[in-house]
Design an enzyme around this catalytic site. Sequence first.
Site, PDB file in Angstrom:
ATOM      1  N   SER A  19       0.823  -1.215   0.000  1.00  0.00           N
ATOM      2  CA  SER A  19       0.000   0.000   0.000  1.00  0.00           C
ATOM      3  C   SER A  19       0.857   1.266   0.000  1.00  0.00           C
ATOM      4  CB  SER A  19      -0.913   0.017   1.230  1.00  0.00           C
ATOM      5  OG  SER A  19      -1.555   1.270   1.318  1.00  0.00           O
ATOM      6  N   SER A  21      -0.484   4.134   0.806  1.00  0.00           N
ATOM      7  CA  SER A  21      -1.140   5.091   1.700  1.00  0.00           C
ATOM      8  C   SER A  21      -0.250   5.543   2.876  1.00  0.00           C
ATOM      9  CB  SER A  21      -2.454   4.511   2.229  1.00  0.00           C
ATOM     10  OG  SER A  21      -3.352   4.340   1.159  1.00  0.00           O
ATOM     11  N   LYS A  70     -13.302  -4.003   1.869  1.00  0.00           N
ATOM     12  CA  LYS A  70     -14.124  -2.806   1.631  1.00  0.00           C
ATOM     13  C   LYS A  70     -15.634  -3.079   1.753  1.00  0.00           C
ATOM     14  CE  LYS A  70     -11.217  -0.009  -1.415  1.00  0.00           C
ATOM     15  NZ  LYS A  70     -11.255   0.689  -2.699  1.00  0.00           N
ATOM     16  N   ASP A 107     -13.717   6.962  -2.990  1.00  0.00           N
ATOM     17  CA  ASP A 107     -13.132   6.572  -4.283  1.00  0.00           C
ATOM     18  C   ASP A 107     -13.740   7.364  -5.449  1.00  0.00           C
ATOM     19  OD1 ASP A 107     -11.208   4.754  -3.493  1.00  0.00           O
ATOM     20  OD2 ASP A 107     -12.558   3.022  -3.578  1.00  0.00           O
ATOM     21  N   ALA A 134     -16.616  -3.757 -14.759  1.00  0.00           N
ATOM     22  CA  ALA A 134     -17.770  -3.622 -13.858  1.00  0.00           C
ATOM     23  C   ALA A 134     -17.460  -4.241 -12.497  1.00  0.00           C
ATOM     24  CB  ALA A 134     -18.997  -4.274 -14.493  1.00  0.00           C
TER      25      ALA A 134
HETATM   26  P1  NAP Z   1     -12.187  -6.118  -9.428  1.00  0.00           P
HETATM   27  O1  NAP Z   1     -13.414  -5.856  -8.631  1.00  0.00           O
HETATM   28  O2  NAP Z   1     -11.455  -7.408  -9.244  1.00  0.00           O
HETATM   29  O3  NAP Z   1     -12.601  -5.974 -10.986  1.00  0.00           O
HETATM   30  C1  NAP Z   1     -11.663  -6.298 -11.998  1.00  0.00           C
HETATM   31  C2  NAP Z   1     -12.224  -5.861 -13.340  1.00  0.00           C
HETATM   32  O4  NAP Z   1     -11.260  -6.197 -14.371  1.00  0.00           O
HETATM   33  C3  NAP Z   1     -13.520  -6.597 -13.732  1.00  0.00           C
HETATM   34  O5  NAP Z   1     -14.312  -5.749 -14.538  1.00  0.00           O
HETATM   35  C4  NAP Z   1     -12.977  -7.785 -14.541  1.00  0.00           C
HETATM   36  O6  NAP Z   1     -13.915  -8.342 -15.440  1.00  0.00           O
HETATM   37  C5  NAP Z   1     -11.870  -7.102 -15.310  1.00  0.00           C
HETATM   38  N1  NAP Z   1     -10.904  -8.079 -15.796  1.00  0.00           N
HETATM   39  C6  NAP Z   1      -9.939  -8.723 -15.073  1.00  0.00           C
HETATM   40  N2  NAP Z   1      -9.247  -9.570 -15.866  1.00  0.00           N
HETATM   41  C7  NAP Z   1      -9.803  -9.473 -17.113  1.00  0.00           C
HETATM   42  C8  NAP Z   1      -9.527 -10.091 -18.365  1.00  0.00           C
HETATM   43  N3  NAP Z   1      -8.534 -10.987 -18.504  1.00  0.00           N
HETATM   44  N4  NAP Z   1     -10.276  -9.732 -19.443  1.00  0.00           N
HETATM   45  C9  NAP Z   1     -11.294  -8.830 -19.315  1.00  0.00           C
HETATM   46  N5  NAP Z   1     -11.597  -8.206 -18.158  1.00  0.00           N
HETATM   47  C10 NAP Z   1     -10.856  -8.522 -17.061  1.00  0.00           C
HETATM   48  O7  NAP Z   1     -11.087  -4.993  -9.191  1.00  0.00           O
HETATM   49  P2  NAP Z   1     -11.323  -3.455  -8.838  1.00  0.00           P
HETATM   50  O8  NAP Z   1     -11.225  -3.265  -7.384  1.00  0.00           O
HETATM   51  O9  NAP Z   1     -12.527  -2.993  -9.566  1.00  0.00           O
HETATM   52  O10 NAP Z   1     -10.001  -2.778  -9.465  1.00  0.00           O
HETATM   53  C11 NAP Z   1      -9.822  -2.704 -10.869  1.00  0.00           C
HETATM   54  C12 NAP Z   1      -8.538  -1.948 -11.194  1.00  0.00           C
HETATM   55  O11 NAP Z   1      -8.647  -0.598 -10.735  1.00  0.00           O
HETATM   56  C13 NAP Z   1      -7.298  -2.534 -10.516  1.00  0.00           C
HETATM   57  O12 NAP Z   1      -6.225  -2.469 -11.419  1.00  0.00           O
HETATM   58  C14 NAP Z   1      -7.055  -1.591  -9.349  1.00  0.00           C
HETATM   59  O13 NAP Z   1      -5.693  -1.528  -8.970  1.00  0.00           O
HETATM   60  C15 NAP Z   1      -7.513  -0.267  -9.939  1.00  0.00           C
HETATM   61  N6  NAP Z   1      -7.943   0.700  -8.933  1.00  0.00           N
HETATM   62  C16 NAP Z   1      -7.292   1.902  -8.892  1.00  0.00           C
HETATM   63  C17 NAP Z   1      -7.677   2.866  -7.982  1.00  0.00           C
HETATM   64  C18 NAP Z   1      -6.959   4.181  -7.972  1.00  0.00           C
HETATM   65  O14 NAP Z   1      -7.016   4.874  -6.948  1.00  0.00           O
HETATM   66  N7  NAP Z   1      -6.308   4.556  -9.053  1.00  0.00           N
HETATM   67  C19 NAP Z   1      -8.734   2.610  -7.096  1.00  0.00           C
HETATM   68  C20 NAP Z   1      -9.396   1.375  -7.165  1.00  0.00           C
HETATM   69  C21 NAP Z   1      -8.986   0.426  -8.085  1.00  0.00           C
HETATM   70  P3  NAP Z   1     -14.807  -9.600 -14.959  1.00  0.00           P
HETATM   71  O15 NAP Z   1     -15.945  -9.016 -14.164  1.00  0.00           O
HETATM   72  O16 NAP Z   1     -15.234 -10.228 -16.236  1.00  0.00           O
HETATM   73  O17 NAP Z   1     -13.920 -10.490 -14.123  1.00  0.00           O
END
Ligand code: NAP
Length: 276
Positions: A19, A21, A70, A107, A134
């Site tokens: 992290s 943070s 979360k 967020d 999503a």
């Molecule tokens: P999550 O709930 O695990 O969701 C992952 C997403 O990626 C889902 O839509 C998933 O689709 C898709 N995905 C994963 N592998 C895939 C593949 N091979 N092909 C197509 N789609 C794929 O994760 P999350 O918490 O939403 O986080 C998502 C990203 O945002 C991460 O990289 C995280 O580090 C980043 N993030 C950044 C911040 C920031 O402050 N910048 C904050 C939060 C999150 P499916 O539903 O089909 O599995």
Amino acid sequence: MTLPSIPLSGVIGDPIAHSKSPKLHGYWLRKYGLNGQYVPLEVETDDLANVLKAMPRMGFVGCNVTLPHKERALHCVDQITDRATLIGAVNTIIFRNDGTSLGDNTDGYGFIENLRQGAPNWLADTGPAVVLGAGGAARAVIASLLDAGVAEIFLTNRTRARSEQLREDFGARVIIVDWIQAGNVLEKAATLVNTTSLGMIGKPELRVPLDGLQKNTVVTDLVYTPIQTPLLAKASSKGCTTVDGLGMLLHQAVPGFERWFGRRPVVDDETRQAIQ
Ligand code: NAP
């Protein structure tokens, strides 16, 4: 004579060593010369409720909550803000003087503030947004885009059922597009957001065809390792304004820091340098 207590905060997750943070809050505490400490706390899921109950008695004024806690944290606080309820997750907790706890989600706030800072000409009513993914992060992005006034969101995800759930939760302004068709809606996008983990170091690349992307589209990626993702690089080469995901991480931390330590921190280039 009793010495004033030191306000404590931290981030709860499992794992937590990665992290950023603690570095971020530590930097702001030093920068503003504030009394306080912010620590990483590795907590297992089964212990979350008990840990959150004990923290105020240990001097904690609040904490952040990250993966995988979360959603569960929603059920471990006394009160939840409307935006945390809408997003369905808590990332920031405030322990009040009366012993009760408030769960918030910053967020979506962090996402919009970052977008506004990185693309100052961005306006919500310019046109539709296309959201890729999503998962948990998409919920915060969609909530904040709708709240900002974006009229339509084209949502596309590999697993269609997850998009359908979000349409059910957020309503008819969310329009579902099959993952295989994602490239075909880009022409309409005033804003394009990648909320998938695709393009992150160690993950597969994002293969959505970008031929339809117009140069007046503002493109932002939640992935911040690397900071310049392949999506942002391609969008930039087409002349699009791009906004990286690191800023979202920084902006989402602002409300918690202000509440716990009494000073609203500024997100600037120095802050970005400090945590890299
Ligand atoms: P999550 O709930 O695990 O969701 C992952 C997403 O990626 C889902 O839509 C998933 O689709 C898709 N995905 C994963 N592998 C895939 C593949 N091979 N092909 C197509 N789609 C794929 O994760 P999350 O918490 O939403 O986080 C998502 C990203 O945002 C991460 O990289 C995280 O580090 C980043 N993030 C950044 C911040 C920031 O402050 N910048 C904050 C939060 C999150 P499916 O539903 O089909 O599995």
